[in-house]
Design an enzyme around this catalytic site. Structure first.
Site, mmCIF file in Angstrom:
data_model
loop_
_atom_site.group_PDB
_atom_site.id
_atom_site.type_symbol
_atom_site.label_atom_id
_atom_site.label_comp_id
_atom_site.label_asym_id
_atom_site.label_seq_id
_atom_site.Cartn_x
_atom_site.Cartn_y
_atom_site.Cartn_z
ATOM 1 N N ASP A 78 0.875 -1.178 0.000
ATOM 2 C CA ASP A 78 0.000 0.000 0.000
ATOM 3 C C ASP A 78 0.908 1.223 0.000
ATOM 4 O OD1 ASP A 78 -1.882 -1.953 0.402
ATOM 5 O OD2 ASP A 78 -2.760 -1.054 2.200
ATOM 6 N N HIS A 132 5.006 -7.481 -0.382
ATOM 7 C CA HIS A 132 4.700 -8.780 -0.975
ATOM 8 C C HIS A 132 5.371 -8.924 -2.339
ATOM 9 C CE1 HIS A 132 1.208 -9.593 1.829
ATOM 10 N NE2 HIS A 132 1.379 -8.288 2.003
ATOM 11 N N SER A 236 8.086 3.670 4.897
ATOM 12 C CA SER A 236 9.365 3.829 4.209
ATOM 13 C C SER A 236 9.134 3.749 2.707
ATOM 14 C CB SER A 236 10.383 2.795 4.683
ATOM 15 O OG SER A 236 11.681 3.206 4.313
#
EC number: 4.1.1.65
Length: 267
Positions: A78, A132, A236
């Site tokens: 995200d 992911h 980050s």
């Protein structure tokens, strides 16, 4: 400056990991969620997190659906996509007007091919902090680079040259479904306690040691698209370098992990 930023991040990580009495922790969590506008609709409620770090590293309650077709590349996290383009003479942008050399970021000796397309994913403090696999991958190496832990928000990117290259980072050297090289780079930042990688618990970040370390895998570690590779302990940046892929118009768009962002061409 390196020692200070890293020490501050270690201290913040320790505080964030502390479990306060439940009534205090609930207030801390609620304040954090309010300040950063955290959306918990896909996650457990605030009172379920026993520390601030548990809130940072929250997991999805349900798996997100995504396109399983092998030629589709999905968003690994995200994030807000701050820059994306083909490499120009090995140059990529951390932000408009602030170039750096891609081969230095990923730890290669020679410049990367202009066939590489890069995408910068900025994970803010409000975002889901896990990352992911964007497609089926074989992980050949993991390269850890010690460095600073400067903020990676837009003001800092405009102010600090070669920020990504100078910050602590972990570069995954992988092979995609077509056998092409794909680089997946997790960049550390101020107050990011650690970066964790589920496929290799030996990888240590934000440690006091100041050296580069390479972890090689023979045979390679195979991961499927969507597999949870690891997580930041606050917001980050992830930088992807991908070849032979047609990407959508992504710049300045917010994406969710699992969203289709590109399609692999045939070699």
């Amino acid at each position: 400056m390196v020692a200070l930023s890293n020490a501050l991040s270690r201290v913040f990580g320790s505080v964030a990991g502390y479990k306060f009495p439940s009534f205090i922790q609930k207030g801390i969590n609620a304040l954090y969620a309010k300040i950063f506008k955290v959306d918990l609709s896909e996650f457990e409620p605030l009172e379920n997190y026993k520390s601030l770090n548990a809130l940072f590293t929250r997991s999805l309650k349900k798996e997100r659906p995504f396109d399983k077709a092998p030629n589709i590349c999905i968003a690994p996290c995200d994030a807000l996509i701050t820059e994306c383009a083909f490499l120009d003479n090995d140059s990529a942008l951390q932000i408009k007007g602030m170039p750096y050399k891609a081969h230095e970021l990923v730890g290669e000796i020679n410049p990367l091919s202009p066939s590489f397309f890069y995408v910068n994913f900025y994970l803010s403090p409000k975002d889901y902090h896990h990352y992911h696999a964007p497609c089926d991958l074989e992980i050949l190496e993991t390269r850890y680079f010690a460095g600073k832990l400067l903020p990676v928000n837009k003001p800092s990117l405009h102010k600090n040259k070669n920020l990504f290259v100078g910050n602590e980072r972990v570069a995954l050297v992988t092979k995609d479904i077509q056998g092409n090289r794909l680089y997946f780079v997790a960049v550390g930042a101020l107050n990011v306690g650690k970066m964790r990688f589920n496929f290799d618990k030996n990888i240590q970040t934000n440690a006091k040691a100041r050296f580069t370390q390479t972890y090689s895998y023979n045979p390679p570690i195979k991961v499927k698209k969507g597999d949870n590779l690891g997580n930041f302990e606050m917001g980050s940046t992830i930088v992807l370098f991908v070849q032979n892929t047609a990407f959508k118009d992504l710049k300045e768009k917010s994406v969710k992990f699992g969203e289709s962002i590109g399609e692999f061409h045939a070699n």
